[in-house]
Structures are given as C-alpha cells and as structure tokens.
Design an enzyme around this catalytic site. Sequence first.
Site, mmCIF file in Angstrom:
data_model
loop_
_atom_site.group_PDB
_atom_site.id
_atom_site.type_symbol
_atom_site.label_atom_id
_atom_site.label_comp_id
_atom_site.label_asym_id
_atom_site.label_seq_id
_atom_site.Cartn_x
_atom_site.Cartn_y
_atom_site.Cartn_z
ATOM 1 N N GLU A 33 30.699 -66.207 86.911
ATOM 2 C CA GLU A 33 31.790 -65.952 85.960
ATOM 3 C C GLU A 33 31.235 -65.372 84.666
ATOM 4 O O GLU A 33 30.018 -65.368 84.452
ATOM 5 C CB GLU A 33 32.553 -67.244 85.685
ATOM 6 C CG GLU A 33 31.685 -68.322 85.129
ATOM 7 C CD GLU A 33 32.341 -69.706 85.231
ATOM 8 O OE1 GLU A 33 32.863 -70.145 84.209
ATOM 9 O OE2 GLU A 33 32.316 -70.314 86.323
ATOM 10 N N LYS A 68 30.212 -64.943 80.842
ATOM 11 C CA LYS A 68 29.751 -65.827 79.761
ATOM 12 C C LYS A 68 30.329 -65.280 78.459
ATOM 13 O O LYS A 68 29.868 -64.260 77.938
ATOM 14 C CB LYS A 68 28.225 -65.850 79.708
ATOM 15 C CG LYS A 68 27.682 -66.800 78.661
ATOM 16 C CD LYS A 68 26.166 -66.888 78.775
ATOM 17 C CE LYS A 68 25.535 -67.869 77.819
ATOM 18 N NZ LYS A 68 26.057 -67.929 76.488
ATOM 19 N N ASP A 121 31.291 -64.656 74.660
ATOM 20 C CA ASP A 121 30.510 -64.739 73.426
ATOM 21 C C ASP A 121 31.450 -65.160 72.298
ATOM 22 O O ASP A 121 32.006 -64.337 71.579
ATOM 23 C CB ASP A 121 29.908 -63.352 73.129
ATOM 24 C CG ASP A 121 28.864 -63.435 72.038
ATOM 25 O OD1 ASP A 121 28.494 -64.552 71.658
ATOM 26 O OD2 ASP A 121 28.431 -62.364 71.571
ATOM 27 N N TYR A 181 36.725 -72.565 80.708
ATOM 28 C CA TYR A 181 35.724 -72.361 81.754
ATOM 29 C C TYR A 181 35.198 -73.629 82.402
ATOM 30 O O TYR A 181 34.355 -73.573 83.276
ATOM 31 C CB TYR A 181 34.556 -71.516 81.250
ATOM 32 C CG TYR A 181 33.802 -72.076 80.058
ATOM 33 C CD1 TYR A 181 33.162 -73.297 80.116
ATOM 34 C CD2 TYR A 181 33.723 -71.343 78.881
ATOM 35 C CE1 TYR A 181 32.470 -73.795 79.040
ATOM 36 C CE2 TYR A 181 33.029 -71.835 77.785
ATOM 37 C CZ TYR A 181 32.409 -73.064 77.875
ATOM 38 O OH TYR A 181 31.732 -73.558 76.807
ATOM 39 N N LYS A 187 21.554 -63.688 80.727
ATOM 40 C CA LYS A 187 22.007 -63.007 79.505
ATOM 41 C C LYS A 187 21.715 -61.520 79.608
ATOM 42 O O LYS A 187 20.614 -61.125 80.021
ATOM 43 C CB LYS A 187 21.279 -63.577 78.290
ATOM 44 C CG LYS A 187 21.543 -65.060 78.079
ATOM 45 C CD LYS A 187 22.350 -65.365 76.850
ATOM 46 C CE LYS A 187 21.559 -65.239 75.590
ATOM 47 N NZ LYS A 187 22.346 -65.639 74.419
ATOM 48 N N CYS A 199 22.892 -41.340 42.024
ATOM 49 C CA CYS A 199 24.109 -41.520 42.821
ATOM 50 C C CYS A 199 24.466 -40.205 43.515
ATOM 51 O O CYS A 199 24.571 -39.167 42.855
ATOM 52 C CB CYS A 199 25.261 -41.972 41.925
ATOM 53 S SG CYS A 199 26.832 -42.050 42.811
ATOM 54 N N CYS A 229 28.126 -39.104 41.837
ATOM 55 C CA CYS A 229 28.337 -38.708 40.439
ATOM 56 C C CYS A 229 27.034 -38.357 39.728
ATOM 57 O O CYS A 229 27.052 -37.909 38.583
ATOM 58 C CB CYS A 229 29.071 -39.809 39.686
ATOM 59 S SG CYS A 229 28.029 -41.246 39.379
ATOM 60 N N CYS A 264 25.286 -47.875 41.600
ATOM 61 C CA CYS A 264 25.577 -46.826 40.640
ATOM 62 C C CYS A 264 26.313 -47.482 39.469
ATOM 63 O O CYS A 264 27.354 -48.109 39.665
ATOM 64 C CB CYS A 264 26.459 -45.765 41.305
ATOM 65 S SG CYS A 264 27.232 -44.686 40.095
ATOM 66 N N CYS A 286 32.912 -42.697 38.762
ATOM 67 C CA CYS A 286 32.347 -42.371 40.072
ATOM 68 C C CYS A 286 33.453 -42.563 41.103
ATOM 69 O O CYS A 286 33.999 -43.662 41.241
ATOM 70 C CB CYS A 286 31.153 -43.296 40.317
ATOM 71 S SG CYS A 286 30.357 -43.049 41.896
HETATM 72 S S1 IVH Z 1 29.581 -73.638 81.413
HETATM 73 C C1 IVH Z 1 27.504 -77.710 81.565
HETATM 74 N N1 IVH Z 1 30.733 -71.286 81.488
HETATM 75 O O1 IVH Z 1 27.568 -70.644 76.943
HETATM 76 C C2 IVH Z 1 28.040 -76.330 81.608
HETATM 77 N N2 IVH Z 1 29.579 -71.897 79.515
HETATM 78 O O2 IVH Z 1 24.613 -72.426 76.890
HETATM 79 C C3 IVH Z 1 28.832 -75.983 80.454
HETATM 80 N N3 IVH Z 1 29.730 -70.217 77.725
HETATM 81 O O3 IVH Z 1 27.610 -73.543 75.140
HETATM 82 C C4 IVH Z 1 28.924 -74.560 80.119
HETATM 83 N N4 IVH Z 1 30.984 -68.786 78.813
HETATM 84 O O4 IVH Z 1 29.668 -72.212 75.053
HETATM 85 C C5 IVH Z 1 29.997 -72.144 80.748
HETATM 86 N N5 IVH Z 1 31.867 -69.275 81.668
HETATM 87 C C6 IVH Z 1 31.132 -70.123 80.948
HETATM 88 C C7 IVH Z 1 30.736 -69.837 79.637
HETATM 89 C C8 IVH Z 1 29.951 -70.746 78.951
HETATM 90 C C9 IVH Z 1 30.369 -69.050 77.664
HETATM 91 C C10 IVH Z 1 28.903 -70.760 76.621
HETATM 92 C C11 IVH Z 1 29.140 -72.187 76.332
HETATM 93 C C12 IVH Z 1 27.806 -72.863 76.319
HETATM 94 C C13 IVH Z 1 26.837 -71.728 76.436
HETATM 95 C C14 IVH Z 1 25.772 -72.035 77.458
#
Ligand code: IVH
Length: 691
Positions: free
Chosen positions: A120, A122, A124, A231, A333, A427, A430, A445, A451
């Site tokens: 799935e 991740k 941000d 999630y 990552k 600048c 000006c 400036c 300006c």
């Molecule tokens: S699962 C025990 N699933 O990534 C498992 N984490 O270090 C719990 N995150 O702090 C996390 N998307 O904030 C999981 N689809 C996802 C995620 C996710 C983002 C973040 C989460 C966590 C960090 C993992």
Amino acid sequence: MDLFSSIDTEPARKRIAELSELIDKYNHEYYMNDTSLISDYEFDALLRELIALEQQYPELALPTSPTRRVGGEVNKSFRQVTHRFPMLSLGNTYSIEEITEFESRTRKLLGDTPFSYTCELKYDGVAIGITYKHGNMVQAVTRGNGSVGDDITANARTIRTIPLKLQGVYPDDFEVRGEVVYPFDAFEAFNRQREADGEEPFANPRNAASGSLKLQDSSECAKRKLQFCMYFMMLPDAEHDTSDTYTRDLLYGELQTHSGRIAAARQMGFKVQPYFKECRDIDEIKQFIDYWDHERWNLPYAIDGIVIKVNQVELWDRLGTTAKSPRWAIAYKFKAERVSTPLQEITFQVGRTGIVTPVANMEPVWLAGTTVRRATLVNEDFIRNLDIRTGDHLLVEKGGEIIPKIVGVDMEQRKPGAEPVPFATHCPVCGSRLVRADGEASHYCPNQDGCRPQQLGRLELFVSRKAMNIESLGPERLEMLFDHGLVSNVADLYDLTAQQLIGLGAEQSATIQAKSADNIIKAIEQSREVPFERVLYALGIRYVGEVGAKKLARHFRNIDALAQASVEELAAVEDIGDTTAKSIYDYMHRNEHLAIIARLKAAGLHMEAVIQQSGSQLEGLTFVVSGVFSQFSREEIKAHIEQHGGKVSGSISGKTSYVLAGEKMGPEKLKKAESLGIPVISETDYLAMLS
Ligand code: IVH
C-alpha cells in the site's frame, strides 16, 4: 414539570437526529464517493437548520453532530495522552535488495504456513490514532514520541474524512490509525492565500498539515481541507473485546487479515487506501513498487514510499517486534529523484520585505513529473556552503515534495580554475546598495519606499484580508494602478476616484468596468472602518505582525503615542523584542512615513484604539493580570477588564484591588500579593464577579 418539558423537546430531538443523519449521509457521499446528492444551497439550509436547533436546545445536540465539523473549540494547550497501544514506526529502506531480504526472511520464519502480503501507499503526512467507542469518535492523538502524543480531538473532528459516527457494524471499542495529509491542490491554494496575506508560505504539505493540527482555533483548522487516510486498525484482544456476539460473529472472520480490516473500515465510513494490493511473492511486490515510483506524481497527495505488511494478523505475534518496529512489515522509501544540470545564471529576486534571494537559473531538466528551470539558492551562506562556482553543474533533487531543491555541485563537471560566483552588491530593481545586517543571513534592499517590489508588496499587505481587507484590489490590479502612476503608496488609495479606474487594464484585456470601479471605491470607503490595530498591521512596519500590532495598539492607544515612544518604551510592550522595537522607532522617524500616516489620518482611518465599554461593574477597581487563562489570551482579558470599567496595572502595589491569576502565575507575584494582603482571584472568580 420535567415530564412536560421532555415531551415538549421531543420533536426537536427527532428533527436533530434526522438532520444529523441526513447531513452525515450527504457529507459521506461528497467526501468519500465524490457524489453530490443535493445542491450546496440545500445542504447549507439543512446545516443552518441544525445549527439553529442546537443553539435553541444545546442539551439535545449530539456529541457527534456534523455541526462540530465547523470547529470553534479553542485548544489552549494540547493535552498529552499516553497511547493505549504504542504507535510503532516501521523499519524502512531505500534498497530493493533489503525488501527482497525481508521477504525471504519472512518466508523462512513462517515455514509451511500459507500467507500473503499487502502493498500500500506510504502517505507523507502526520500520523494520528483515533479511538472509537460504541461507534462514536471520542479521541484523536498525534503519534508524538510513539508512547505519548497530543490530544488533537477538536481539530481532527473538523476533517471531513474522519467519520464522527460509524456506519454498519463495528467493534465496541477500538482504534484506527492513519495519516492526515494536505492534498496538493488545497495546499497550494492555501499557500497562495498566505502569501497574499503577507504570511510566510509553508515549505511542504506535511509541515502545513502538522501546523494545522496544532492550531488553537479549530474553526481555522476546519478551513484547511485536510484529509485523513486510514491505514491501520488496532483491536483489543478478543478476551477484552466488549462487542456483542452478533458484531463479533459478523466481523471476526474478516478482521483476521489486514486487507479484511481495511475493507471493514471502508464499510464503517473511513476513506481507505484506494491502491491496495494483496501480493503473493516478491515479484508482485516489486511490480507494485516500480509502478508507484513513477506514478506517484499523478496522485493528489504526497507519498514517500510503499508499505509492505504480512496480511494474516495471527502471524504478527509469531513474527514479533523489535524494540522499535514490527518484523511483519517494512517500508520501502522512494529515493528523492536527483539530476545534474548546468547552472546558466544566478539572478536576484527582491521580495516584498526587501529581502534579496538568489535564484539558480538552470538548463531545463525533467525531474519527477515537471520541468525544472529555477530553484532558490536561499542566501549567500547557502551558496558558499555548497561552494558553487561559475560554470558548475548543480545537483537538483525532488523528494516527496513539490519544490525542487539544490543539494550540491556535480564535482565531476567542475571546470579547472572555476571562480566562486559573486553575490549581488546592488538591488537588481532599483540599484540601491544592498545591506546585510550583522548576524542576519539575508541581504536586503534598504530602499523601502522607492523599490518597486517593496512598494507593491506594501500595497498588497495593506489591502490584504487581515489588514484593510480591500479584496477587490488583487495583486494584478494593484500593479496596474502602480504602473499607471495612480498609486505609489498606501495613502494614494484614498485619493482614487471611480473615474480614474474605469477603462484601465485594456492593454492586458482586463478592463475595469464602471461597476467594478464602483466596487473598488466602495471597498476602499469601507476600509475606513477597520480598527486601529489592523491599520497598524497594514502599515507593514518590518517585524510587526498581526499579534504585535494588537499589543502595540492596546498599549499605546493611538498612533501619536506610538510614534513618540522610545526604543525602550517600545521594547517594554509584551511580545515586542529589541529588533522590532528598533524597527518601529526607525519607521516612525522617517518623514515620508509620517506624511503617509498624516494623510491616512486625514482620510478618516482609525488611528486610535476604541475601547468599547460594555459595562461598568468594575469601575474603581484596579487589576494585575498574571499567568495563562483558559478563555482569554492575556491581552484579551486585559481588554475585557477595561471594557467593564476596570483598570489594569502592570505591577502589584497598595492600589491593586485584585490579582487575577491564571495558570503558571509567577511565584514572586503571588508572594507580593500575599504580603500586601491583596486578594488573588481565578478566571472563574473574575467571570462570576461580572455576572
Ligand atoms: S503502518 C505498525 N501504513 O509511516 C505499523 N504506516 O514508520 C504501523 N505511514 O509512522 C504503520 N503510510 O505514520 C503504515 N500505509 C501506511 C502508512 C504508514 C504512512 C507512516 C506512519 C508511520 C510511518 C512508518
């Protein structure tokens, strides 16, 4: 009597329940399924009806009422809460080889047991955990350090993808976890608004999401359009689960897998992973990773990797957990994408505050979904630290963010004898000699009043919403007025006539018609009503923000007293530091500025704080205020005392009638009050005194 009144409220109770349910349904369709079942107008009418009923019968308002989405609760400070189950983080890696190792290790550990993985996105954003009891959202807490986080329930309630009340069947008492994200389009619109209001934009959606969850005023958070992406579901052990047998029977088979939990969460009303895949082996996992490594730029929000979990929950215990992270999951990552491209030229940009920012202009290069031509070089120290020289190739990176960053010099391309790039001395707009103050990183400036970008910036700040709120004059129109020589400083705005405006802008095919000219003049007229503190903020004195302006207005009461104050007197005002005090002093000692202030005064702007008297209960009483209050800021409570006829003094003496003490009042003050026998009262005592 009781019996009668409860009969009387029955229709209201019924209608409140009915309206809440309807609004929840429309909200759900709109935010989860992108479907509008009714018009905005009809929706607003239902919401207004519910608000009115809840105001009339506050005792009948449901704790999960959709009206709570609009916020309004004030978070004085965020209570620290210990997580019922620690919020672990995941082991993470940038290397596909380590993902392959994770997969083969897991397979070995599990031997013959059949199992699968889930892959799935991740997200941000900012991780939070939300507790539901009997289907109602009761608490939301940030991850914090994993054991203890901040209670952000009031702000979380304003996020529309967090259901306040669950649908269908659900465990009696459980927690969901997920990430609060700021979708790119809403984030960009928000940042543009911040810039128009003269505020610093946020660096990326994650910072903005995190800042939003920590807002004191939840109605501000409500405006931010955050989203919650669920999630993970944390369930109590079966023996501690208080759900009824029916629910357990219905749910339990499904809740034995992570994918089943996600599907169940969707049924309960959560926005869950739209791109979720059950994978059998490493090849399928790799495919998923490869796909999203490219496709991530087409998502409406930022992701920074892929999370791989073992799908069968009963295997999690068998695989166990290390000190920080579970062995049944791992995060891959994405590497920040990085390219090398020749630096063509460094140009210098003058901001509205006069700060000069160097910008790298590079040979256009394709990077993570967009063509990059320019990137900030921040300031001179940044250039020197990276040792950028003429003719260099720069390394440009784009992480989970939108804005490309210069991260270094591609040394393989360095030409022999390349010289360090020079920094501007004058600048670019000006021609004034640039100044870099001791201890400051930026050049600026100094020609504030002559300006162009600074003059325009001042005008933009002046008309912005939080200042004079002359909304019909956006940046383009201001520029037009400026370039036609109609307005070169803020006082000129008050000499404008509709006649002068009509027909302007024809060359940009944005001709101002009679009606909109009238609207502009009307908005300028109305701005004469803006209170002194906002006029003061609107002047754009360096370092004087909204809060500082408020405090100065309260302290000095009028512009003349402020203009005559010494640096020491200015610095004695709460929240005004030495740099700001010096800046105000300098501003007030320039004839051009005094002339502008005189013209604004003549135009009828408020140059004096109006103290509205709302009662005289406190007449003859002098208060000393100390500590932190729950319903007021310190400035607000002082104003409140004055509005009711009382006086406020800074130090305790024989003349003090009461010391009004909030939390964390200094022990010295307390001692002094006691020694003089002056009563110390709380905020509640104070309010009681007024009623
Ligand atoms: S699962 C025990 N699933 O990534 C498992 N984490 O270090 C719990 N995150 O702090 C996390 N998307 O904030 C999981 N689809 C996802 C995620 C996710 C983002 C973040 C989460 C966590 C960090 C993992």
